[in-house]
Design a protein around this motif. Structure first.
Motif: not given
Lengths: 333, 304
Positions: B54, B56, B58, B64, B248, B274-275, B282, B285-287
């Protein structure tokens, strides 16, 4: 087995919950005001022609936001957002919903200057088709005519070789991009490089790079390097009109830097900015311009259209004649 | 509020480590992990599995995108009681879609295609002071480079997202011998199988990024860069991408490693990663959750 499954389950649960903790929740929302604010802010942060178009964007927000409330329907939301986007007077700025697409539609705000049937029936009834190009001789073989209907259409170097070999003995070529709505910018230098034997700086680009409406990147050059093969260096008359948009406006502006090229017809439609794309919280998508096209003097007028070197109009009352085409033939003679 | 949530998360991780590190006092009576981890065993490994990514971005959407796809990987592993080295390459592909609010007019599916290539090198050393008969602790570092390819045609000129995330990570690992040393009968009402003795390890590894590099687009995502007759479209798209050192990344994996006769092995692994990548402008995010089945073929060392 319990010794294995217990820690496995604990780890799975902990990791899954961590993911939900470290990321903020999904921001999907159908709330009209949330979607309005999102689009307004994205445009405010990134749209590139506020100053050229003398737009008071805060005033636009106040005006259009007041026309929505939490109970507005999707159709009302679409109408308000589309109206706000239309204030940009930019066909690179559109809203895409499942039931409609907004468009400022510059081409229909001025007279059309092109009629395919007139060309076909009264000038070149046996026109050749080579890939995406339609072409033929005019004026007893002294002039070549090449029609390129869309910069979306790809072509090969071999096809260009074929065209230029066929018209190598003509006094000039008419290159017709009227009603060409644009497409890939990479096809612009791919054509222009055939019409020069020296490197030509044809314009500049700047792109929004900060929150202020005047924040832009350094100038990036648009340079046409000559093709290492068959070229055509006689006169090239480029026909354009209000339907010549986006990549065609870039092409038209670039002709100003070529001594052997003449731009003829009507002012182009504009569309000098590169449109980016994005998505609203309700899933609708949009696009708008984030860059500016500059001429060699650093002016950004191309967004509103590139004026021709020779202004000629198509008289729609007599569909047996293409006045622009005839003026182009005379220009080459 | 967020800090308290992160603390909750940290507490959860500590709890989990306690479970994995578990009752060391019991270890003395059972089969030793070191029996199954002889010095410098070399494997070539290959795996296949399912992914649940998943993400997102921005820069283009507040939504997502989620999907289920597959992953394949290959690599080599050299493991001994004192040291461990792993190099693997992973390819994961998944169709994605955004969950969008219901419409009273026409429904629309907003989909994208996601692919990820990852290269990873891990080097671990035994922590002798912590390791005991059944539990082996190791620590070290990992180098992890990930290239995402995202294609979402609904985003027009921003259709392609090609961020790179490269990290230097601190790595901790605990491996617990969970072998079955004697036959065991299981009573499942109508089915009463006898489980044979088997050598196996349960391994948990946690990687935490300490140097987090990322390669992300510029302010407006789309950028009108230097254009000539010879400009490559791919390079033109990447024109305004730049490297940043921020954000992170963390990754945890739990593996049940079973030793087979003849020196080969197989394993089931659950991986969670996860990152959070701020880039320069911007956030991205990702997992990803992954389940992998891996086979290990023991390699014999070439005699010089």
């Amino acid at each position: 087995m319990k010794r294995i499954f217990i820690p496995l389950m604990v780890i799975t649960i902990v990791f899954s919950s961590c993911e939900k903790i470290v990321f903020k929740p999904d921001q999907a929302s159908s709330d009209p005001l949330t979607n309005f604010d999102y689009l307004w802010e994205e445009l405010d942060k990134k749209y590139s022609y506020f100053e050229l178009k003398n737009l008071d964007w805060n005033k636009a927000r106040d005006y259009y936001r007041s026309r929505l409330n939490a109970n507005s329907t999707e159709e009302e939301l679409f109408d308000v957002l589309a109206a706000m986007i239309d204030t940009l007077r930019d066909d690179h700025s559109n809203l895409f919903s499942p039931f409609n697409v907004s468009s400022y539609n510059i081409a229909i705000r001025k007279p059309a200057n092109f009629n395919w049937r007139t060309l076909n029936e009264y000038y070149m009834p046996n026109m050749w088709s080579t890939g995406v190009f339609s072409h033929d001789f005019l004026d007893s073989g002294r002039v070549g005519y090449i029609r390129y209907g869309s910069f979306m259409s790809e072509f090969t170097e071999e096809q260009m070789d074929f065209l230029l070999k066929r018209y190598k003995d003509t006094k000039g070529i008419i290159f017709d991009v009227r009603e060409n709505g644009g497409g890939s910018v990479f096809n612009v230098p791919k054509i222009l490089k055939r019409f020069t034997q020296t490197e030509v700086t044809a314009g500049y680009f700047i792109t929004r790079n900060g929150p202020a409406h005047s924040d832009f990147s350094e100038r990036e050059n648009f340079i046409v390097t000559p093709y290492d093969g068959i070229k055509y260096l006689n006169k090239v008359v480029v026909l354009c009109d209000r339907g010549s948009y986006s990549a065609t406006t870039l092409f038209s502006l670039a002709t100003k830097a070529f001594p052997n090229m003449v731009l003829m017809g009507d002012t182009t439609g504009g569309g000098g900015g590169l449109p980016n794309g994005g998505q609203l919280p309700n899933g609708w998508t949009y696009r708008f311009s984030v860059s500016q096209l500059l001429d060699l003097n650093g002016k950004n007028f191309a967004e509103d259209g590139v004026p021709p070197d020779i202004q000629v109009s198509f008289n729609g009352n007599d569909l047996t004649r293409d006045e622009i085409l005839e003026r182009a033939i005379a220009e080459i003679k | 509020m967020i800090l308290s949530k992160i603390n909750t998360c940290k507490s959860g991780l500590m709890l989990m480590l306690l479970f994995v590190g578990f009752n060391q006092t019991k270890a003395g009576n059972e089969v030793a992990a070191s029996d199954s981890v002889k010095p410098a065993v070399r494997y070539w490994q290959s795996s296949i599995g399912l992914s649940n990514p998943s993400y997102r971005d921005f820069a283009t959407s507040p939504l997502f995108y989620r999907g289920v796809g597959f992953n394949i990987s290959t690599g080599w592993l050299k493991r001994s009681a004192k040291k461990e080295r792993l190099f693997d390459m992973l390819l994961s592909v998944a169709p994605m879609s955004a969950t969008i609010p219901a419409s009273n007019y026409l429904k629309r599916a907003v989909t994208s295609t996601f692919a990820q290539m990852s290269l990873r090198y891990v080097q671990l050393y035994e922590i002798k002071s912590l390791s005991q008969h059944k539990n082996k602790y190791k620590a070290g570092f990992a180098l992890h480079a990930t290239q995402n390819f995202r294609m979402n045609r609904f985003l027009q000129n921003n259709a392609a997202g090609v961020e790179n995330v490269s990290n230097v990570m601190l790595t901790g690992q605990v491996m617990r011998d969970v072998s079955r040393s004697s036959e065991k009968k299981v009573n499942l009402l109508f089915f009463k199988p006898t489980l044979k003795p088997v050598k196996r390890d349960l391994r948990f590894q946690l990687n935490v990024g300490v140097l987090n590099f990322n390669y992300r687009p510029g302010y407006a995502f789309a950028y009108e860069g230097y254009l000539t007759s010879n400009t490559s479209p791919l390079l033109w798209i990447l024109n305004n991408y730049s490297w940043s050192l921020n954000g992170w990344r963390t990754q945890g994996e739990l593996e049940l490693f079973t030793y087979l006769e003849g020196g080969n092995a197989r394993s089931w692994t659950y991986v969670w990663s996860a990152m959070h990548i701020p880039g320069k402008f911007e956030n991205f995010q990702m997992a990803m959750h992954q389940i992998k089945y891996t086979v290990f073929f023991q390699r014999t060392k070439k005699k010089s």
